[in-house]
Design a protein around this motif. Structure first.
Motif, mmCIF file in Angstrom:
data_model
loop_
_atom_site.group_PDB
_atom_site.id
_atom_site.type_symbol
_atom_site.label_atom_id
_atom_site.label_comp_id
_atom_site.label_asym_id
_atom_site.label_seq_id
_atom_site.Cartn_x
_atom_site.Cartn_y
_atom_site.Cartn_z
ATOM 1 N N THR A 232 3.874 10.095 -2.116
ATOM 2 C CA THR A 232 4.716 9.018 -2.655
ATOM 3 C C THR A 232 6.137 9.484 -2.934
ATOM 4 N N GLU A 233 6.344 10.777 -3.120
ATOM 5 C CA GLU A 233 7.689 11.288 -3.376
ATOM 6 C C GLU A 233 8.622 11.118 -2.167
ATOM 7 N N TYR A 234 8.070 10.817 -1.015
ATOM 8 C CA TYR A 234 8.882 10.593 0.184
ATOM 9 C C TYR A 234 9.308 9.133 0.347
ATOM 10 N N LEU A 235 8.811 8.274 -0.517
ATOM 11 C CA LEU A 235 9.209 6.865 -0.491
ATOM 12 C C LEU A 235 10.519 6.678 -1.246
ATOM 13 N N PRO A 236 11.227 5.585 -0.989
ATOM 14 C CA PRO A 236 12.417 5.289 -1.794
ATOM 15 C C PRO A 236 12.022 5.208 -3.281
ATOM 16 N N ALA B 75 10.009 2.368 -4.773
ATOM 17 C CA ALA B 75 8.670 2.112 -4.239
ATOM 18 C C ALA B 75 7.640 3.140 -4.695
ATOM 19 N N ARG B 76 8.065 4.170 -5.395
ATOM 20 C CA ARG B 76 7.139 5.248 -5.747
ATOM 21 C C ARG B 76 6.058 4.828 -6.729
ATOM 22 N N TYR B 77 6.342 3.879 -7.572
ATOM 23 C CA TYR B 77 5.342 3.432 -8.543
ATOM 24 C C TYR B 77 4.231 2.631 -7.864
ATOM 25 N N THR B 78 4.600 1.825 -6.892
ATOM 26 C CA THR B 78 3.618 0.981 -6.214
ATOM 27 C C THR B 78 3.056 1.630 -4.957
ATOM 28 N N ASN B 79 3.699 2.628 -4.432
ATOM 29 C CA ASN B 79 3.387 3.377 -3.207
ATOM 30 C C ASN B 79 3.439 2.518 -1.941
#
Length: 84
Positions: free
Chosen positions: A12-16, A19-23
């Motif tokens: 998830t750390e590669y998402l903006p 968006a990291r909370y929702t994945n």
């Protein structure tokens, strides 16, 4: 075309940031884009792209360079996970 892109666990750390909370990220991708072309802009290390699913169905590593998606598909990726 629109697809849903999900990353799990440490990926998830590669998402903006938003968006990291929702994945989950909604993406607009070219109809002929392969799985590898879709994930390339996210900078995922290849060794961490372990379990790849389209709509819950496993995609074998040798098919990820050529497998394409269709409108509304969900692409989900998990890293290798160890536990006990």
């Amino acid at each position: 075309m629109k697809i849903t892109f999900k990353l799990f666990a440490s990926l998830t750390e590669y998402l903006p940031q938003q968006a990291r909370y929702t994945n989950v990220v909604e993406l607009d991708v070219a109809p002929d884009a392969s799985i590898l072309q879709i994930i390339e802009p996210f900078g995922l290390p290849p060794k961490l792209v372990h379990l790849v699913l389209i709509n819950g169905k496993y995609v074998e590593p040798e098919k990820r360079m050529t497998q394409t998606l269709v409108e509304g598909d969900v692409l989900a990726i998990w890293p290798p996970i160890a536990g006990g």
